[in-house]
Write an enzyme that holds these catalytic residues in place. Structure first.
Site, PDB file in Angstrom:
ATOM      1  N   ASP A   1      38.211  -0.507  -9.357  1.00  0.00           N
ATOM      2  CA  ASP A   1      37.637   0.292  -8.271  1.00  0.00           C
ATOM      3  C   ASP A   1      36.189   0.699  -8.563  1.00  0.00           C
ATOM      4  OD1 ASP A   1      37.631   1.662  -5.797  1.00  0.00           O
ATOM      5  OD2 ASP A   1      38.234   3.542  -6.753  1.00  0.00           O
TER       6      ASP A   1
ATOM      7  N   HIS B   1      27.919   4.603   5.334  1.00  0.00           N
ATOM      8  CA  HIS B   1      27.480   3.692   4.267  1.00  0.00           C
ATOM      9  C   HIS B   1      26.175   3.011   4.686  1.00  0.00           C
ATOM     10  CE1 HIS B   1      30.660   4.026   1.392  1.00  0.00           C
ATOM     11  NE2 HIS B   1      31.599   3.551   2.171  1.00  0.00           N
TER      12      HIS B   1
ATOM     13  N   HIS C   1      36.518   5.135  -5.173  1.00  0.00           N
ATOM     14  CA  HIS C   1      37.392   5.695  -4.138  1.00  0.00           C
ATOM     15  C   HIS C   1      38.316   6.781  -4.678  1.00  0.00           C
ATOM     16  CE1 HIS C   1      36.451   1.816  -2.089  1.00  0.00           C
ATOM     17  NE2 HIS C   1      36.456   2.587  -1.036  1.00  0.00           N
TER      18      HIS C   1
ATOM     19  N   HIS D   1      32.715   6.813   8.593  1.00  0.00           N
ATOM     20  CA  HIS D   1      32.640   6.514   7.166  1.00  0.00           C
ATOM     21  C   HIS D   1      31.831   5.218   6.952  1.00  0.00           C
ATOM     22  CE1 HIS D   1      34.435   6.278   2.984  1.00  0.00           C
ATOM     23  NE2 HIS D   1      34.057   5.018   3.172  1.00  0.00           N
ATOM     24  N   GLU D   2      32.223   4.154   7.642  1.00  0.00           N
ATOM     25  CA  GLU D   2      31.541   2.863   7.442  1.00  0.00           C
ATOM     26  C   GLU D   2      30.076   2.947   7.861  1.00  0.00           C
ATOM     27  OE1 GLU D   2      33.025   0.876   5.626  1.00  0.00           O
ATOM     28  OE2 GLU D   2      35.027   1.697   5.854  1.00  0.00           O
TER      29      GLU D   2
ATOM     30  N   TYR E   1      26.810   1.315  -6.009  1.00  0.00           N
ATOM     31  CA  TYR E   1      28.224   1.409  -5.684  1.00  0.00           C
ATOM     32  C   TYR E   1      29.124   1.212  -6.894  1.00  0.00           C
ATOM     33  CZ  TYR E   1      32.031   1.294  -2.292  1.00  0.00           C
ATOM     34  OH  TYR E   1      33.137   1.595  -1.544  1.00  0.00           O
TER      35      TYR E   1
ATOM     36  N   GLU F   1      30.806   6.969  -1.655  1.00  0.00           N
ATOM     37  CA  GLU F   1      32.080   7.129  -0.966  1.00  0.00           C
ATOM     38  C   GLU F   1      32.266   8.544  -0.425  1.00  0.00           C
ATOM     39  OE1 GLU F   1      34.751   5.511   0.142  1.00  0.00           O
ATOM     40  OE2 GLU F   1      33.427   3.816  -0.178  1.00  0.00           O
TER      41      GLU F   1
END
Ligand code: ZN
Length: 556
Positions: free
Chosen positions: A476, A383, A481, A379-380, A394, A403
Site C-alpha cells: 500500500d 487528487h 490508505h 476524493h478522486e 504517493y 489520501e
C-alpha cells in the site's frame, strides 16, 4: 461562454496517443527492487529532506512581492533557512497570489539547472510586500559541486528501460514524459530520468520510474495511480445506482445520420473546458471510450445510471471548489473534468490517473457502481487538485497526506456524515457489517480488510500515532490508505470545533499555499496551524482548534 461541440470521436482520440511501439518488452520481476525499497529506511540520510519553517517576527519589507525579492530575502537569511547559495541552487517554479492577498513564490531546489526531485521551498509575502515566512523541504547533502548532473544515457533509452520495468502494454493512455532530475534515494543523490508512464488494462498504472542517467539502471519506481482503495476481485451481478432524480447539464448533438442526440457534456460553466462523461463500455482499454450520447434528453435507462451520477457528482465537486475556494477546476485553469464510467468488468475501484477519473461498476457483492458516491468523486477529483498544488508524493507519510486530504474534501463535499464510501457498498458487504470504507470520526470502527496490510498493525484503521502502521513501500505504498486515517481523525476533531466551512478554508490553504511534495505529518500540522493563523488570526480559536486536533492524534 459558447463552446463549439466537437464530435465524440474527435474528443476521445485527442486524448490518446495511440499505440506507442515498444521494443523488447520483457519485464523482469520486481522482487529485487521491492526488497531494496524495504531496506530504504536503513540507508536514510536525514539531511536529504530537511524541513524548513521560518516565521518572521519583524518582517522585512520589499518594494514588491516577486521572485527576485524572494531570492534577495533568502540570500540574506541563509543562516536562518539553511538554504545555501539560493541564487545558484533555486529555480522559480511558480508564483501564486492567494485569497488573503498574500504572494507565495515556490522554488525548486536545483543543481546546474537540474531539479532536485521533491525539494521545494516557498517564500510567503503578506500584502505589504513583507516576507512573513518560508517553508518547505531542502536537501542539505548537496554541496555546490557534489553531484555530477551529466547524462550519458539518452532520454529515449531511459524510456525503454522504464517501460520494460513496469511491464507496460503497447497501448499507453498518453505519451510518456521524461525529465532529467537529481533523485535523492537511499542516502545517495542520483542523476536520473524521471519517466512517467500511464496505461489502463487489468492493472492500470501511472508509474514514475527513476532511471540512472548513466547506467540505465532502475533506481526506484512507484505507481502514482490514486485509487479508492483495495480491490476485491469477486464476480457478482452488480447493478443500479440509488435512483435519485438528477438535474444535468447536457449537450445536444446533431448528426446527419442519427438526427438529434444528447451528450453528457456540460459546457455551461464560464472558463471551464467542460464536464465530460465517457462510456468505457466495460472494457479496460481507453481506446474504445466515447463521450456518452443518448437518443433522449432523459437518461433513465439502467445503463445510464452510473454515468448520470458521475456527471452530476463532477459538477457538484466543481461547484464546491469554485464557490468555496475560487478554484476553477482541478488545475485552477479550467481544465476539462473527464470521467470514464463502466470501466472493466465488475471492477471494484475508482481512480484518478493524472488526467481523468475512472469508475468501475463494482462486483455487486462488495461495491455497487463507484460513481454513486459523491464522496468518492470528491476524493478522486481532490487528487487532481493536489497534483496541481502540493503534488504530495504517493508513498509513506506524504502519500498518506495525499489520501487524507482527498478523504477530508470528500467528507466536506458529501457533507451529511464523516464517513467515506457509505453510498457505494453493496448489500452483501453491508450484511457483513462493512457499511463504509473509512471513518473520519471513528477510524478504529473500520476493519482493514486487506490481510496483508492488517498484519502491520492492530487490524483496524489507526486514529493516533501510537497506532501507526510501519509498512514497507511495497505494501500500500507504505500505508497511504491506512495511516491517512490518523490525519483524517485530526481533521474530524478540528471540524467538530470550528465547523466544515472553516475546516475547508484552512485545509485548502494548507494544500495550495504551504505543502510540498515531500511534506510529512508534522509538516502538515505546521501548514494547517499556520493557515488557521493566516485566515483567522494569531491566538484565534481556529488556531487553537487546529493545534488541539493534531495534539489529540499525537502529531507535533
Ligand atoms: Zn485516493
Amino acid at each position: 461562454m459558447k463552446k463549439k461541440f466537437i464530435v465524440p470521436a474527435v474528443l476521445s482520440s485527442a486524448l490518446l496517443v495511440g499505440s506507442i511501439p515498444v521494443g523488447n518488452v520483457f519485464a523482469k520481476p520486481v522482487d529485487s527492487k521491492v526488497a531494496s525499497s524495504v531496506q530504504a529506511s536503513k540507508k536514510w540520510n536525514e539531511k536529504a529532506s530537511v524541513p524548513v519553517f521560518v516565521k518572521e517576527r519583524f518582517a522585512e519589507k520589499f518594494s514588491s512581492s516577486n521572485p527576485s525579492n524572494a531570492l534577495n530575502y533568502l540570500k540574506k537569511n541563509e543562516g536562518k533557512t539553511g538554504i545555501k547559495n539560493p541564487d545558484k541552487n533555486l529555480k522559480v517554479k511558480d508564483l501564486q497570489k492567494d485569497k488573503l492577498g498574500m504572494t507565495n513564490v515556490r522554488f525548486n531546489q536545483s543543481i546546474n539547472g537540474v531539479n532536485v526531485e521533491g525539494s521545494e521551498v516557498i517564500v510567503h509575502f503578506n500584502k505589504n510586500n513583507e516576507v512573513v515566512s518560508v517553508n518547505g523541504r531542502v536537501n542539505q547533502t548537496i554541496a555546490d559541486d557534489a553531484v555530477d548532473t551529466t547524462a550519458s544515457l539518452s532520454s529515449d533509452a531511459a524510456l525503454k528501460q522504464a517501460l520494460s520495468s513496469v511491464n507496460a502494454p503497447e497501448e499507453l493512455t498518453y505519451e510518456p514524459t521524461s525529465e532529467l532530475v537529481v533523485y535523492p534515494f537511499e542516502g545517495e543523490n542520483h542523476t536520473a530520468y524521471k519517466v512517467n508512464v500511464n496505461f489502463m488494462g487489468d492493472e492500470p498504472g501511472n508509474w514514475f520510474v527513476f532511471v540512472d542517467a548513466n547506467t540505465g539502471e532502475i533506481i526506484d519506481k512507484y505507481n502514482g495511480l490514486m485509487h479508492a482503495d483495495e480491490m476485491k476481485t469477486q464476480k457478482g451481478a452488480g447493478k443500479g445506482v440509488h435512483g435519485a432524480h438528477r438535474e444535468l447539464h447536457i449537450t445536444q448533438v446533431k448528426e446527419p445520420k442519427s438526427g438529434t442526440q444528447f451528450a453528457l457534456a456540460d459546457y455551461s460553466h464560464n472558463g471551464l473546458d467542460g464536464i465530460l462523461t465517457y462510456d468505457a463500455k466495460n472494457d479496460n482499454s481507453s481506446s474504445n471510450d466515447t463521450l456518452y450520447v443518448g437518443n433522449s434528453a432523459a437518461f433513465i435507462g439502467d445503463y445510464d445510471r452510473a454515468l448520470v451520477d458521475a456527471h452530476y457528482n463532477s459538477e457538484k465537486v466543481y461547484d464546491y471548489y469554485l464557490n468555496e475556494h475560487g478554484r476553477n477546476s482541478l488545475d485552477g485553469e479550467g481544465m476539462a473534468i473527464i470521467s470514464k464510467v463502466h470501466y472493466g468488468n465488475n471492477y471494484n475501484n475508482a481512480s484518478w490517473n493524472g488526467r481523468w477519473m475512472t469508475y468501475g461498476d463494482g462486483d455487486g457483492e462488495f461495491f455497487i457502481s463507484l460513481s454513486a458516491g459523491l464522496d468518492v468523486a470528491a476524493h478522486e477529483m481532490t487528487h487532481g487538485v493536489i497534483t496541481h498544488t502540493a503534488n504530495l508524493v504517493y508513498r509513506n507519510q506524504s502519500g498518506a497526506l495525499n489520501e487524507s486530504f482527498a478523504d477530508v474534501f470528500g467528507a466536506l463535499v458529501d457533507d451529511d456524515d464523516w464517513e467515506m464510501g457509505e453510498d457505494i457498498m453493496a448489500p452483501a458487504a453491508k450484511a457483513d457489517g462493512v457499511t463504509r470504507l473509512r471513518s473520519l470520526s471513528n477510524p478504529n470502527s473500520v476493519v482493514v480488510s486487506n490481510a496483508e496490510r492488517a498484519a502491520y498493525g492492530s487490524g483496524v484503521y489507526p486514529a493516533h500515532m501510537d497506532e501507526f502502521y510501519h509498512m514497507p513501500t511495497s505494501v500500500d505504498g507504505g500505508g497511504v490508505h491506512v495511516n491517512s486515517s490518523i490525519t483524517n481523525h485530526a481533521a474530524y476533531l478540528i471540524g467538530q470545533e470550528i465547523g466544515r466551512h472553516k475546516l475547508g478554508q484552512i485545509y485548502y490553504r494548507a494544500i495550495s499555499v504551504y505543502l510540498t511534495p515531500n511534506s510529512d505529518f508534522s509538516d502538515a500540522r505546521k501548514a494547517i496551524v499556520q493557515s488557521a493563523i493566516d485566515i483567522y488570526g494569531e491566538g484565534s480559536k481556529e488556531e487553537a482548534a487546529a493545534a488541539a486536533g493534531f495534539d489529540s492524534v499525537g502529531i507535533y
